[in-house]
Design a protein around this motif. Structure first.
Motif, mmCIF file in Angstrom:
data_model
loop_
_atom_site.group_PDB
_atom_site.id
_atom_site.type_symbol
_atom_site.label_atom_id
_atom_site.label_comp_id
_atom_site.label_asym_id
_atom_site.label_seq_id
_atom_site.Cartn_x
_atom_site.Cartn_y
_atom_site.Cartn_z
ATOM 1 N N SER A 9 0.688 -1.147 0.218
ATOM 2 C CA SER A 9 -0.048 0.000 0.029
ATOM 3 C C SER A 9 0.832 1.163 -0.065
ATOM 4 C CB SER A 9 -0.946 0.005 1.245
ATOM 5 O OG SER A 9 -0.290 0.112 2.516
ATOM 6 N N CYS A 10 1.921 1.397 0.581
ATOM 7 C CA CYS A 10 2.899 2.565 0.710
ATOM 8 C C CYS A 10 3.902 2.471 -0.467
ATOM 9 C CB CYS A 10 3.624 2.709 2.025
ATOM 10 S SG CYS A 10 4.550 1.372 2.427
ATOM 11 N N ALA A 11 4.386 1.536 -0.827
ATOM 12 C CA ALA A 11 5.493 1.443 -1.823
ATOM 13 C C ALA A 11 5.041 1.135 -3.101
ATOM 14 C CB ALA A 11 6.652 0.340 -1.294
ATOM 15 N N GLY A 12 3.840 0.446 -3.116
ATOM 16 C CA GLY A 12 3.101 0.145 -4.534
ATOM 17 C C GLY A 12 3.686 -1.165 -5.115
ATOM 18 N N VAL A 13 3.397 -1.552 -6.150
ATOM 19 C CA VAL A 13 3.699 -2.727 -6.988
ATOM 20 C C VAL A 13 5.186 -2.877 -7.229
ATOM 21 C CG1 VAL A 13 3.270 -4.383 -8.889
ATOM 22 C CG2 VAL A 13 1.222 -2.877 -7.876
ATOM 23 N N PRO A 14 5.830 -3.882 -6.764
ATOM 24 C CA PRO A 14 7.211 -4.015 -6.737
ATOM 25 C C PRO A 14 7.674 -4.062 -8.404
ATOM 26 C CG PRO A 14 6.647 -6.121 -5.954
ATOM 27 C CD PRO A 14 5.599 -5.191 -6.041
ATOM 28 N N ASP A 15 9.026 -3.532 -8.534
ATOM 29 C CA ASP A 15 9.381 -3.745 -10.036
ATOM 30 C C ASP A 15 9.642 -5.397 -10.411
ATOM 31 O OD1 ASP A 15 9.187 -0.921 -10.764
ATOM 32 O OD2 ASP A 15 11.204 -0.765 -9.463
ATOM 33 N N ARG A 16 10.233 -5.857 -9.909
ATOM 34 C CA ARG A 16 10.277 -7.449 -9.821
ATOM 35 C C ARG A 16 9.964 -8.108 -8.507
ATOM 36 N NH1 ARG A 16 15.610 -5.591 -10.739
ATOM 37 N NH2 ARG A 16 16.385 -6.838 -9.071
ATOM 38 N N GLN A 17 9.402 -9.320 -8.455
ATOM 39 C CA GLN A 17 8.838 -10.258 -7.448
ATOM 40 C C GLN A 17 9.418 -11.595 -7.791
ATOM 41 O OE1 GLN A 17 4.842 -9.482 -7.040
ATOM 42 N NE2 GLN A 17 4.475 -11.009 -5.437
ATOM 43 N N ALA A 18 10.022 -12.152 -6.910
ATOM 44 C CA ALA A 18 10.145 -13.869 -6.881
ATOM 45 C C ALA A 18 9.831 -14.327 -5.580
ATOM 46 C CB ALA A 18 11.584 -13.850 -7.056
ATOM 47 N N ASN A 19 9.815 -15.784 -5.826
ATOM 48 C CA ASN A 19 9.454 -16.582 -4.581
ATOM 49 C C ASN A 19 10.426 -17.784 -4.823
ATOM 50 O OD1 ASN A 19 8.168 -19.221 -3.271
ATOM 51 N ND2 ASN A 19 6.741 -17.618 -2.422
ATOM 52 N N VAL A 20 11.077 -18.062 -3.528
ATOM 53 C CA VAL A 20 12.224 -19.053 -3.345
ATOM 54 C C VAL A 20 12.096 -19.509 -2.147
ATOM 55 C CG1 VAL A 20 14.559 -19.862 -3.705
ATOM 56 C CG2 VAL A 20 13.652 -17.943 -5.214
ATOM 57 N N ASP A 21 11.838 -20.956 -1.977
ATOM 58 C CA ASP A 21 11.966 -21.688 -0.697
ATOM 59 C C ASP A 21 10.983 -20.829 0.280
ATOM 60 O OD1 ASP A 21 13.805 -23.608 -1.579
ATOM 61 O OD2 ASP A 21 15.441 -22.485 -1.147
ATOM 62 N N ASN A 22 9.757 -20.707 0.154
ATOM 63 C CA ASN A 22 8.874 -19.898 1.164
ATOM 64 C C ASN A 22 9.219 -18.654 1.256
ATOM 65 O OD1 ASN A 22 6.970 -22.108 0.895
ATOM 66 N ND2 ASN A 22 8.237 -23.004 2.617
ATOM 67 N N LEU A 23 10.087 -18.139 0.662
ATOM 68 C CA LEU A 23 10.351 -16.459 0.680
ATOM 69 C C LEU A 23 9.762 -15.834 -0.193
ATOM 70 C CD1 LEU A 23 14.061 -16.923 2.316
ATOM 71 C CD2 LEU A 23 11.940 -16.383 3.663
ATOM 72 N N ASP A 24 9.279 -14.430 -0.237
ATOM 73 C CA ASP A 24 8.810 -13.740 -1.370
ATOM 74 C C ASP A 24 9.915 -12.704 -1.156
ATOM 75 O OD1 ASP A 24 6.438 -14.733 -2.231
ATOM 76 O OD2 ASP A 24 5.717 -14.304 -0.325
ATOM 77 N N TYR A 25 10.412 -12.039 -2.544
ATOM 78 C CA TYR A 25 11.447 -11.193 -2.639
ATOM 79 C C TYR A 25 10.585 -10.189 -3.526
ATOM 80 C CZ TYR A 25 14.767 -14.590 -1.062
ATOM 81 O OH TYR A 25 15.452 -15.381 -0.434
ATOM 82 N N PHE A 26 10.533 -8.951 -2.961
ATOM 83 C CA PHE A 26 10.095 -7.877 -3.750
ATOM 84 C C PHE A 26 11.135 -6.644 -4.050
ATOM 85 C CE2 PHE A 26 5.345 -7.868 -1.642
ATOM 86 C CZ PHE A 26 5.117 -9.125 -2.303
ATOM 87 N N THR A 27 11.477 -6.484 -5.077
ATOM 88 C CA THR A 27 12.208 -5.328 -5.646
ATOM 89 C C THR A 27 11.965 -4.334 -6.043
ATOM 90 O OG1 THR A 27 14.155 -7.149 -5.813
ATOM 91 C CG2 THR A 27 14.657 -5.110 -6.719
ATOM 92 N N TYR A 28 12.211 -2.816 -5.553
ATOM 93 C CA TYR A 28 11.796 -1.700 -6.094
ATOM 94 C C TYR A 28 13.080 -1.153 -6.676
ATOM 95 C CZ TYR A 28 7.618 -2.585 -3.256
ATOM 96 O OH TYR A 28 6.525 -3.124 -3.068
#
Length: 161
Positions: free
Chosen positions: A49-68
C-alpha cells in the motif's frame, strides 16, 4: 605491536570515522538506514500500500522477494581552472590563471538504488539496498526515494532526527 601498526590502525579508524560521519550528514541517508530495521515485521499488505507494486517479484523456498528500483540523473555546474582576461595599462590584454565562472563545466551523475524486501509468511524479514552510485550518501539518498512513503507509517517517536 610495531609503531607502524598502531599508526596505521589509527589512520584506518580515523578514515572509517570520517566516512561514517559523511554518510550521516544527510538526513535522507539516515532515514534510509533507519528503514532497514524499522520495516522488519511490516505486513506485505502495508508494504504494497505504501511502496506500490514491486518492479520485480520472486518466490524461492517459501520466501518472497519484492524489489523496487529508483534512478535519477543529477547534473551540477563545477568551476574549472581557466584563464581570466584582464587589461594592464602598459602591456594591454593579459590572461592570468584563476577560477573563471565563464569556464564552468557540467558534471552529470546517475544515481540509482534497488531495495529488495525479503518476506516470510507475509511479513518483511529484511531490507537490502544495492546501488552503483558513487559515495554512501548518494546511494542512500536515492534509496530513501523508495522507502519515503512507507516511513510515514512508522510511529513518529521511532524516527531518527
Amino acid at each position: 605491536m610495531s609503531k607502524f601498526g598502531t599508526q596505521a590502525g589509527r589512520a584506518l579508524a580515523a578514515g572509517a570515522l570520517v566516512l561514517g560521519l559523511g554518510a550521516c550528514a544527510n538526513p535522507q541517508a539516515d532515514q534510509a538506514l533507519f528503514a532497514q530495521q524499522a520495516f522488519v515485521g511490516m505486513p506485505a499488505e502495508t508494504l504494497l500500500s505504501c511502496a506500490g507494486v514491486p518492479d520485480r517479484q520472486a518466490n524461492v523456498d517459501n520466501l518472497d522477494y519484492f524489489t523496487y528500483s529508483s534512478e535519477r540523473i543529477v547534473s551540477r555546474s563545477v568551476p574549472s581552472m581557466g584563464f581570466s582576461p584582464y587589461w594592464h595599462p602598459w602591456y594591454g590584454w593579459r590572461y592570468s590563471p584563476g577560477w573563471g565562472a565563464w569556464d564552468d563545466r557540467t558534471e552529470i551523475e546517475s544515481r540509482n538504488c534497488e531495495a529488495t524486501f525479503t518476506l516470510k509468511n507475509g511479513t518483511v524479514q529484511q531490507v537490502v539496498y544495492n546501488s552503483s552510485s558513487a559515495g554512501p550518501s548518494a546511494r542512500l539518498d536515492q534509496c530513501y526515494q523508495i522507502v519515503e512513503n512507507c516511513l510515514a507509517l512508522v510511529p513518529q517517536q521511532q524516527l531518527v532526527r
